[in-house]
Motif scaffolding. Structure first.
Motif, PDB file in Angstrom:
ATOM      1  N   PRO A 124     -17.913  32.430  -5.701  1.00 49.56           N
ATOM      2  CA  PRO A 124     -16.957  31.098  -6.121  1.00 49.56           C
ATOM      3  C   PRO A 124     -16.545  30.407  -4.703  1.00 49.56           C
ATOM      4  O   PRO A 124     -16.389  28.826  -4.945  1.00 49.56           O
ATOM      5  CB  PRO A 124     -15.808  31.844  -6.498  1.00 49.56           C
ATOM      6  N   CYS A 125     -16.851  30.851  -3.412  1.00 49.09           N
ATOM      7  CA  CYS A 125     -16.680  30.028  -2.257  1.00 49.09           C
ATOM      8  C   CYS A 125     -17.468  28.884  -2.263  1.00 49.09           C
ATOM      9  O   CYS A 125     -17.522  27.927  -1.589  1.00 49.09           O
ATOM     10  CB  CYS A 125     -16.717  30.934  -1.164  1.00 49.09           C
ATOM     11  N   MET A 126     -18.816  28.973  -3.068  1.00 51.82           N
ATOM     12  CA  MET A 126     -19.796  27.817  -2.839  1.00 51.82           C
ATOM     13  C   MET A 126     -19.346  26.918  -3.980  1.00 51.82           C
ATOM     14  O   MET A 126     -19.897  25.735  -3.901  1.00 51.82           O
ATOM     15  CB  MET A 126     -21.058  28.607  -3.126  1.00 51.82           C
ATOM     16  N   ALA A 127     -18.496  26.883  -4.589  1.00 51.88           N
ATOM     17  CA  ALA A 127     -18.392  25.991  -5.964  1.00 51.88           C
ATOM     18  C   ALA A 127     -17.891  24.813  -5.262  1.00 51.88           C
ATOM     19  O   ALA A 127     -18.329  23.669  -5.629  1.00 51.88           O
ATOM     20  CB  ALA A 127     -17.247  26.646  -6.915  1.00 51.88           C
ATOM     21  N   PRO A 128     -17.076  24.623  -4.267  1.00 47.64           N
ATOM     22  CA  PRO A 128     -16.373  23.372  -3.800  1.00 47.64           C
ATOM     23  C   PRO A 128     -17.627  22.614  -3.083  1.00 47.64           C
ATOM     24  O   PRO A 128     -17.651  21.358  -2.703  1.00 47.64           O
ATOM     25  CB  PRO A 128     -15.225  23.729  -2.846  1.00 47.64           C
ATOM     26  N   ALA A 129     -18.554  23.419  -2.468  1.00 44.41           N
ATOM     27  CA  ALA A 129     -19.667  22.662  -1.554  1.00 44.41           C
ATOM     28  C   ALA A 129     -20.815  22.129  -2.679  1.00 44.41           C
ATOM     29  O   ALA A 129     -21.476  21.114  -2.282  1.00 44.41           O
ATOM     30  CB  ALA A 129     -20.284  23.777  -0.626  1.00 44.41           C
ATOM     31  N   ARG A 130     -20.783  22.878  -3.758  1.00 46.29           N
ATOM     32  CA  ARG A 130     -21.907  22.523  -4.886  1.00 46.29           C
ATOM     33  C   ARG A 130     -22.147  21.110  -5.106  1.00 46.29           C
ATOM     34  O   ARG A 130     -23.208  20.225  -5.041  1.00 46.29           O
ATOM     35  CB  ARG A 130     -21.906  23.251  -6.001  1.00 46.29           C
ATOM     36  N   PRO A 131     -20.950  20.261  -5.508  1.00 41.71           N
ATOM     37  CA  PRO A 131     -21.067  18.806  -5.622  1.00 41.71           C
ATOM     38  C   PRO A 131     -21.680  17.728  -4.531  1.00 41.71           C
ATOM     39  O   PRO A 131     -21.951  16.770  -4.766  1.00 41.71           O
ATOM     40  CB  PRO A 131     -19.781  18.486  -6.265  1.00 41.71           C
ATOM     41  N   HIS A 132     -21.552  18.388  -3.462  1.00 40.61           N
ATOM     42  CA  HIS A 132     -22.040  17.596  -2.220  1.00 40.61           C
ATOM     43  C   HIS A 132     -23.163  18.047  -1.859  1.00 40.61           C
ATOM     44  O   HIS A 132     -23.786  17.341  -0.709  1.00 40.61           O
ATOM     45  CB  HIS A 132     -20.767  18.068  -1.116  1.00 40.61           C
ATOM     46  N   LEU A 133     -24.031  18.794  -2.645  1.00 38.17           N
ATOM     47  CA  LEU A 133     -25.461  19.121  -2.219  1.00 38.17           C
ATOM     48  C   LEU A 133     -26.404  18.443  -3.198  1.00 38.17           C
ATOM     49  O   LEU A 133     -25.955  18.284  -4.460  1.00 38.17           O
ATOM     50  CB  LEU A 133     -25.631  20.383  -2.285  1.00 38.17           C
ATOM     51  N   ALA A 134     -27.541  17.943  -2.711  1.00 37.60           N
ATOM     52  CA  ALA A 134     -28.586  17.370  -3.480  1.00 37.60           C
ATOM     53  C   ALA A 134     -29.179  18.321  -4.437  1.00 37.60           C
ATOM     54  O   ALA A 134     -29.187  19.493  -4.217  1.00 37.60           O
ATOM     55  CB  ALA A 134     -29.663  16.963  -2.699  1.00 37.60           C
ATOM     56  N   ALA A 135     -29.342  17.874  -5.721  1.00 39.51           N
ATOM     57  CA  ALA A 135     -29.869  18.857  -6.855  1.00 39.51           C
ATOM     58  C   ALA A 135     -31.236  19.639  -6.355  1.00 39.51           C
ATOM     59  O   ALA A 135     -31.094  20.745  -7.011  1.00 39.51           O
ATOM     60  CB  ALA A 135     -30.063  17.983  -8.046  1.00 39.51           C
ATOM     61  N   THR A 136     -31.873  18.953  -5.647  1.00 41.03           N
ATOM     62  CA  THR A 136     -33.125  19.805  -5.166  1.00 41.03           C
ATOM     63  C   THR A 136     -32.828  20.443  -3.789  1.00 41.03           C
ATOM     64  O   THR A 136     -33.999  21.153  -3.255  1.00 41.03           O
ATOM     65  CB  THR A 136     -34.153  18.544  -5.005  1.00 41.03           C
ATOM     66  N   ASP A 137     -31.730  20.541  -3.176  1.00 46.76           N
ATOM     67  CA  ASP A 137     -31.377  21.105  -2.094  1.00 46.76           C
ATOM     68  C   ASP A 137     -31.510  22.810  -2.582  1.00 46.76           C
ATOM     69  O   ASP A 137     -31.002  23.126  -3.355  1.00 46.76           O
ATOM     70  CB  ASP A 137     -29.957  21.039  -1.631  1.00 46.76           C
ATOM     71  N   PRO A 138     -32.294  23.198  -1.421  1.00 51.58           N
ATOM     72  CA  PRO A 138     -32.438  24.857  -1.784  1.00 51.58           C
ATOM     73  C   PRO A 138     -31.286  25.462  -1.816  1.00 51.58           C
ATOM     74  O   PRO A 138     -30.846  26.605  -2.243  1.00 51.58           O
ATOM     75  CB  PRO A 138     -33.176  25.190  -0.602  1.00 51.58           C
ATOM     76  N   LEU A 139     -30.077  25.300  -0.914  1.00 53.51           N
ATOM     77  CA  LEU A 139     -28.845  25.615  -0.945  1.00 53.51           C
ATOM     78  C   LEU A 139     -28.126  25.442  -2.286  1.00 53.51           C
ATOM     79  O   LEU A 139     -27.443  26.382  -2.824  1.00 53.51           O
ATOM     80  CB  LEU A 139     -28.014  25.078   0.204  1.00 53.51           C
ATOM     81  N   ALA A 140     -28.390  24.438  -2.992  1.00 54.90           N
ATOM     82  CA  ALA A 140     -27.787  24.075  -4.457  1.00 54.90           C
ATOM     83  C   ALA A 140     -28.350  24.943  -5.405  1.00 54.90           C
ATOM     84  O   ALA A 140     -27.795  25.669  -6.304  1.00 54.90           O
ATOM     85  CB  ALA A 140     -28.185  22.688  -4.642  1.00 54.90           C
ATOM     86  N   LEU A 141     -29.774  24.973  -5.397  1.00 51.91           N
ATOM     87  CA  LEU A 141     -30.688  26.152  -6.121  1.00 51.91           C
ATOM     88  C   LEU A 141     -29.898  27.533  -6.003  1.00 51.91           C
ATOM     89  O   LEU A 141     -29.932  27.962  -7.015  1.00 51.91           O
ATOM     90  CB  LEU A 141     -32.050  25.870  -5.817  1.00 51.91           C
TER      91      LEU A 141
END
Length: 249
Positions: free
Chosen positions: A219-236
């Protein structure tokens, strides 16, 4: 017991980090590790030397060469008196100054209570946002000082959720850096975690604890997810872990 006071005889060396002074103790007992006030500013008493050797303390009526931390050392004047600040008599600025130095001072709060205090202040909505952010950084530094950096993602996630991304180069509110930190802390792939979760009751205790740590970190990644591009490997990766999480023990 008298409050320790040091009267400055001479400043022998000083730079932005601190310096060396010859002082006379004019009250109480001065001890290495104490904190002293020069007006509104604070100095840390790191080391005491008498007759060419290090000592832990010296008392009223005696002189010593002392090593002090803090840029204010360069501004000290002959005859100026420095007054001991007891535990608990410190504010945010002093705590920040300590945590920017090396070994802890004796009068610093223990890293555990300091982390707890900083976390409470960080979450106090009655405080200005800037001060809450500063307390968040204190919490991160206290975790590092106490040897518990694995807990830092929880603080960074909170700061990112409440205050959004920081300026470029701010590691404490960097969405990509937070995701990388979480993924490094998990240390396995979503596929590996899913496979282990299917047979988790048969796993040894350390393996189960690792899966539970992953479940807590995701869940720590949830606040970061909206700030990442959809194709960013970190978002995936964040999406893949979010999908796996419900199946973890």
């Amino acid at each position: 017991m008298a409050i320790a006071e040091l009267q400055v005889y001479a400043v022998e060396a000083a730079d932005v980090t601190g310096g060396v002074c010859v002082v006379r103790c004019v009250g109480g007992v001065a001890r290495a590790g104490q904190v002293y006030a020069a007006g509104e500013l604070r100095l840390g008493l790191r080391r005491i030397e008498r007759y060419g050797r290090a000592v832990e303390f010296f008392d009223a009526g005696h002189t010593a060469k002392v090593h002090l931390t803090g840029p204010v050392v360069a501004l000290l004047a002959r005859g100026q008196v420095l007054t001991y600040v007891p535990p608990g008599g410190h504010g945010l600025a002093e705590v920040e100054a300590w945590l920017a130095t090396g070994p802890p001072l004796l009068e610093e709060p223990h890293p555990g209570p300091l982390r707890a205090m900083a976390t409470v202040r960080m979450q106090d909505e009655a405080l200005p946002d800037g001060m809450r952010l500063r307390w968040g950084r204190v919490a991160l530094a206290a975790l590092a000082r106490s040897g518990r950096p694995e807990e830092q993602p929880y603080v960074r996630s909170y700061l990112l959720r409440c205050f959004g991304p920081g300026a470029e180069g701010d590691p404490d509110r960097d969405p990509a850096a937070l995701c990388r930190e979480v993924l490094a802390g998990i240390g396995m792939t979503p596929e590996e975690a899913a496979a282990r979760a299917r047979v988790w009751r048969e796993l040894p205790r350390p393996a189960i604890q690792r899966l539970r740590r992953a479940k807590n970190l995701i869940p720590c990644m949830a606040p970061a997810r909206p700030h990442l591009a959809a194709t960013d490997p970190l978002a995936l990766a964040a999406d893949a872990w979010a999908a796996v999480r419900p199946g973890l023990p």
